[in-house]
Design a protein around this motif. Structure first.
Motif, PDB file in Angstrom:
ATOM      1  N   PRO A 343       5.862  -0.991  -3.225  1.00 15.63           N
ATOM      2  CA  PRO A 343       6.265   0.812  -3.381  1.00 15.63           C
ATOM      3  C   PRO A 343       5.050   1.413  -4.461  1.00 15.63           C
ATOM      4  CG  PRO A 343       8.337  -1.038  -3.709  1.00 15.63           C
ATOM      5  CD  PRO A 343       7.033  -1.468  -3.632  1.00 15.63           C
ATOM      6  N   LYS A 344       5.766   2.164  -4.010  1.00 16.10           N
ATOM      7  CA  LYS A 344       4.787   3.430  -5.246  1.00 16.10           C
ATOM      8  C   LYS A 344       5.706   3.217  -6.780  1.00 16.10           C
ATOM      9  CE  LYS A 344       1.932   6.261  -3.405  1.00 16.10           C
ATOM     10  NZ  LYS A 344       1.094   7.860  -3.383  1.00 16.10           N
ATOM     11  N   GLU A 345       5.160   3.156  -7.166  1.00 17.82           N
ATOM     12  CA  GLU A 345       5.709   3.414  -8.563  1.00 17.82           C
ATOM     13  C   GLU A 345       6.313   4.699  -8.686  1.00 17.82           C
ATOM     14  OE1 GLU A 345       2.782   1.933 -11.677  1.00 17.82           O
ATOM     15  OE2 GLU A 345       4.161   1.765 -13.224  1.00 17.82           O
ATOM     16  N   ASP A 346       6.007   5.761  -8.291  1.00 20.81           N
ATOM     17  CA  ASP A 346       7.269   6.542  -9.191  1.00 20.81           C
ATOM     18  C   ASP A 346       7.817   7.079  -8.235  1.00 20.81           C
ATOM     19  OD1 ASP A 346       5.156   7.235  -7.261  1.00 20.81           O
ATOM     20  OD2 ASP A 346       4.043   9.393  -8.006  1.00 20.81           O
ATOM     21  N   ASP A 347       7.428   6.509  -6.573  1.00 16.91           N
ATOM     22  CA  ASP A 347       9.111   6.831  -5.366  1.00 16.91           C
ATOM     23  C   ASP A 347       8.565   5.699  -4.708  1.00 16.91           C
ATOM     24  OD1 ASP A 347       9.610   8.521  -2.985  1.00 16.91           O
ATOM     25  OD2 ASP A 347       8.667   9.581  -2.797  1.00 16.91           O
ATOM     26  N   PRO A 348       9.659   4.407  -5.351  1.00 21.43           N
ATOM     27  CA  PRO A 348       9.521   3.643  -3.888  1.00 21.43           C
ATOM     28  C   PRO A 348      10.089   3.863  -2.826  1.00 21.43           C
ATOM     29  CG  PRO A 348      10.720   3.364  -6.105  1.00 21.43           C
ATOM     30  CD  PRO A 348      10.430   5.123  -5.885  1.00 21.43           C
ATOM     31  N   GLU A 349      10.834   5.201  -2.179  1.00 23.07           N
ATOM     32  CA  GLU A 349      11.144   4.980  -1.144  1.00 23.07           C
ATOM     33  C   GLU A 349      10.069   4.718  -0.097  1.00 23.07           C
ATOM     34  OE1 GLU A 349      14.046   5.666   0.743  1.00 23.07           O
ATOM     35  OE2 GLU A 349      14.204   4.745  -1.272  1.00 23.07           O
ATOM     36  N   SER A 351       5.587   4.065   0.263  1.00 19.68           N
ATOM     37  CA  SER A 351       4.835   2.340  -0.012  1.00 19.68           C
ATOM     38  C   SER A 351       3.555   2.924  -0.130  1.00 19.68           C
ATOM     39  CB  SER A 351       4.896   1.474   1.662  1.00 19.68           C
ATOM     40  OG  SER A 351       3.904   1.901   1.611  1.00 19.68           O
ATOM     41  N   THR A 352       3.096   2.208  -1.000  1.00 19.73           N
ATOM     42  CA  THR A 352       0.983   1.442  -0.909  1.00 19.73           C
ATOM     43  C   THR A 352       0.865   0.935   0.323  1.00 19.73           C
ATOM     44  OG1 THR A 352       0.950  -0.191  -1.464  1.00 19.73           O
ATOM     45  CG2 THR A 352       1.371   0.903  -3.449  1.00 19.73           C
ATOM     46  N   ALA A 353       0.904   1.033   1.071  1.00 23.00           N
ATOM     47  CA  ALA A 353       0.360   0.776   2.695  1.00 23.00           C
ATOM     48  C   ALA A 353      -0.725   1.512   3.104  1.00 23.00           C
ATOM     49  CB  ALA A 353       1.935   0.463   3.767  1.00 23.00           C
ATOM     50  N   PHE A 354      -1.453   2.109   4.122  1.00 29.56           N
ATOM     51  CA  PHE A 354      -2.528   2.396   4.492  1.00 29.56           C
ATOM     52  C   PHE A 354      -3.374   1.625   5.636  1.00 29.56           C
ATOM     53  CE2 PHE A 354      -4.992  -0.119   1.571  1.00 29.56           C
ATOM     54  CZ  PHE A 354      -5.651  -0.673   2.708  1.00 29.56           C
ATOM     55  N   ASP A 355      -2.861   2.240   6.787  1.00 26.30           N
ATOM     56  CA  ASP A 355      -4.175   2.211   7.975  1.00 26.30           C
ATOM     57  C   ASP A 355      -4.933   3.054   8.674  1.00 26.30           C
ATOM     58  OD1 ASP A 355      -2.039   0.733   8.086  1.00 26.30           O
ATOM     59  OD2 ASP A 355      -0.675   1.715  10.696  1.00 26.30           O
ATOM     60  N   LEU A 356      -6.057   2.501   8.143  1.00 31.55           N
ATOM     61  CA  LEU A 356      -7.590   3.230   8.811  1.00 31.55           C
ATOM     62  C   LEU A 356      -7.490   3.384  10.009  1.00 31.55           C
ATOM     63  CD1 LEU A 356     -10.368   4.196   8.757  1.00 31.55           C
ATOM     64  CD2 LEU A 356     -10.847   1.209   8.776  1.00 31.55           C
ATOM     65  N   MET A 357      -7.655   4.185  10.462  1.00 30.48           N
ATOM     66  CA  MET A 357      -7.380   5.068  12.273  1.00 30.48           C
ATOM     67  C   MET A 357      -9.250   5.094  12.519  1.00 30.48           C
ATOM     68  SD  MET A 357      -4.096   4.656  13.031  1.00 30.48           S
ATOM     69  CE  MET A 357      -4.438   5.366  14.469  1.00 30.48           C
ATOM     70  N   TYR A 358      -9.464   4.712  13.590  1.00 29.74           N
ATOM     71  CA  TYR A 358     -10.491   5.812  14.838  1.00 29.74           C
ATOM     72  C   TYR A 358      -9.607   6.107  15.889  1.00 29.74           C
ATOM     73  CZ  TYR A 358     -14.788   6.628  17.455  1.00 29.74           C
ATOM     74  OH  TYR A 358     -15.575   7.969  18.085  1.00 29.74           O
TER      75      TYR A 358
END
Ligand code: AMO
Length: 439
Positions: A343-349, A351-358
Motif C-alpha cells: 500500500p502507499k505509505e502516505d495513503d494506504p487505501e 497501492s503501489t500497483a501499476f498496469d502497463l496498457m496498450y
C-alpha cells in the motif's frame, strides 16, 4: 551422410538468389507451393523458409523424362531442384531457375487440410487443427519469428543489466493471485495446482541476495472466459528487483518494451511486411494515468464504474479510445490488488500497483511488494487468506528481506501488439483455451 540428406542439400535459400547469380548452377529445396501446367511449359513455385522461387520448365529445353518428373510434383511435396538461374521479367524477384534435375524428397498427400496459397485465411479452428501446415504460410510464421525476436531481446536486456535467470516450479501448493483461476491437479495423495504466476518464488529470491531475477515461463489460468485476449496457458516475462521502487521497475519495463520495439523494427522488417503491419515506436515517456483519473474518464463516457471496481471490458474500451498507445495506470485501490502489493505509505487505501496498457489491452502488472512480515500477515488476513497456507513463503520475510518491486508481462499480449493480430490464439503455436487441448 545418408543419401536423402545429400539429395536435399541446397546451395541457396530462395531469399539469397538474385540476378547476380545469373547463369550459375544452384540447388534449391522446398515445398511445391503452386504448380501450373500450360502444356508446353510448366511453372513451379518452390517455397522455403523465407521465400519463394519460380522454377520454369519449358518442354523445348528439357528432356521428356525430366518434364514427366516435374509434372508429377504435387502441391506441398518436398522437392530438390538443380538448375541454372535466369533473368525473367515476369517471375518474382526477376529470376527463375531452369531445372536440370529434380528429386522428390517426400510426397504430400492430397487433398491438403489447408490451402497454403489461399489469399483469405481459413477459420482459426481449421488452422489450429493443422498448425504445422498453417505455419507454412509466411505471414503466419512471421508472427513466431517476431515472438522469438521479442524473447531474445528480453533475455539479452536482462543479461546485460545484471539479472539472473531463474526457473521456478509450475507444480504448486497454493494460489498467488487470489480468485479462483487455478487448475487443480492430483499430486500423489495431495491436491496441487498448476502455477498461475512465479510471484511467490521470485519474491523469495529477493531474500537470496541475487538482487535482480527474471523468468520467462509458462503460467496457467483457469479462465472461464472465451475471449480474444485470454489463454489458459500463457508465457509470462517476470522481473523482480531488490532495493528498487515502483517507479524504478516501471522504468525498467518501459525501457524493455521500447528496446523490443526497436529491435523488431530493425531485425524483423520482412516479417512486419508479410503481416502488413507498421510498428509504432513511441519516442516519448509512457503517460501515467492514476486510477481515479481513469474512473473519471470512463464514467464521463457513460460507462458505469465505481471506486474499487476493476476495469470492465467496456471501461478498457473507453481507455483504448482516449489513450494513444502505451500508458501506465497507477494508484490502484489496495482493496482490488493481490495481498503482496505494498500500500502507499502516505495513503494506504491506494497501492503501489501499476498496469502497463496498450490502448484497451493490459500488457503487464506490477508493484512494489510488501517486505515487512507483519504487514504481509495483516494483508493476508484482510483478504481472507490463511497465512498457514503460505508458511514457506512467509519464512523468507523473517530473516532480512530487502524492499523490492517487480512486474509480470504477458508475452502473447505483447506479441499481439507488435504483430497487429487481434486474436491471442494467433500468437501461440498450440493454444490452450476453453475448448482446445489438442494438438
Ligand atoms: P497478472 O495476473 O496481471 O499479474 O498477469 C501478468 C500479465 O500476464 C498476462 N496474462 C495473460 N495473458 C493471456 N491470457 C491470460 N489468461 C493471462 N493472464 C495474465 C497479462 C498480464 O498483464 N504476479 C503478477 C505480476 C507481478 O506483479 O509481477 C501477475 O501475475 O499480460
Amino acid at each position: 551422410m545418408t543419401n536423402i540428406f545429400e539429395k536435399s542439400k541446397r546451395t541457396h535459400y530462395s531469399k539469397d538468389l538474385n540476378t547476380d547469380l545469373k547463369d550459375e548452377n544452384v540447388k534449391v529445396t522446398g515445398w511445391v507451393h503452386e504448380i501450373r501446367d500450360l502444356g508446353g511449359i510448366v511453372f513451379i513455385l518452390l517455397r522455403d523458409k523465407d521465400g519463394i522461387i519460380q522454377i520454369t520448365a519449358p518442354s523445348k529445353k528439357i528432356t521428356p523424362e525430366l518434364m514427366e518428373q516435374i509434372r508429377s510434383a504435387k502441391k506441398e511435396t518436398i522437392i530438390s531442384v538443380k538448375g541454372k538461374v535466369q533473368e525473367s521479367q515476369k517471375a518474382p524477384k526477376g529470376i527463375e531457375i531452369i531445372p536440370e534435375t529434380l528429386d522428390i524428397i517426400n510426397e504430400s498427400k492430397l487433398p491438403l487440410p489447408l490451402d497454403t496459397t489461399e489469399k483469405v485465411r481459413a477459420e482459426i479452428d481449421t488452422r489450429l487443427d493443422s498448425r504445422f501446415i498453417d505455419l507454412r504460410k509466411h505471414d503466419v510464421s512471421a508472427i513466431f519469428k517476431i515472438k522469438s525476436q521479442m524473447l531474445h531481446t528480453a533475455r539479452n536486456y536482462f543479461y546485460d543489466n545484471g539479472f539472473t535467470e531463474i526457473n521456478t516450479p509450475k507444480l504448486v501448493a497454493s494460489a498467488t493471485e487470489g480468485g479462483t483461476e487455478l487448475f487443480p491437479i492430483t499430486y500423489f495423495e495431495k491436491e496441487a495446482f498448476l502455477g498461475q504466476s512465479p510471484q511467490l518464488y521470485k519474491q523469495m529470491m529477493m531474500a537470496s541476495g541475487l538482487d535482480n531475477v527474471f523468468e520467462i515461463g509458462n503460467i496457467f489460468r483457469a479462465e472461464e472466459h472465451d475471449t480474444l485476449r485470454h489463454l489458459n496457458e500463457a508465457i509470462s516475462i517476470d522481473a523482480e528487483m531488490s532495493f528498487k521502487s515502483q517507479e524504478e521497475v516501471m522504468e525498467t519495463l518501459e525501457t524493455l518494451v521500447k528496446l523490443i520495439l526497436s529491435d523488431i523494427s530493425s531485425n524483423c522488417s520482412t516479417q512486419l511486411e508479410e503481416l502488413n503491419h507498421t510498428l509504432e515506436i513511441p519516442n516519448k515517456a509512457f503517460p501515467i494515468v492514476p486510477y481515479e483519473e481513469v474512473l473519471d474518464l470512463v464514467t464521463s463516457h457513460d460507462v458505469t464504474m465505481n471506486y474499487g471496481d476493476d476495469l470492465s471490458r467496456a471501461a478498457e474500451k473507453v481507455m483504448g479510445e482516449v489513450m494513444d498507445n502505451y500508458y501506465f495506470i497507477t494508484d490502484w485501490p489496495t482493496s482490488i490488488k493481490p495481498f503482496y502489493v505494498m500500500p502507499k505509505e502516505d495513503d494506504p487505501e491506494k497501492s503501489t500497483a501499476f498496469d502497463l496498457m496498450y490502448k484497451d489491452l493490459e500488457l503487464s502488472s506490477g508493484s512494489q511488494r510488501i517486505h515487512n512480515y507483519d504487514l504481509l500477515i495483516k494483508q493476508m488476513n484482510s483478504k481472507e487468506l490463511n497465512p498457514d497456507a503460505f508458511d514457506k513463503y512467509l519464512r523468507s520475510f523473517e530473516y532480512g528481506m530487502p524492499p523490492h518491486s517487480g512486474w509480470g508481462m504477458g508475452a502473447e499480449r505483447l506479441t499481439m501488439v507488435i504483430t497487429g493480430v487481434n486474436n491471442i490464439r494467433e500468437t501461440v503455436l498450440f493454444p490452450r483455451d476453453r475448448r482446445r487441448l489438442t494438438p
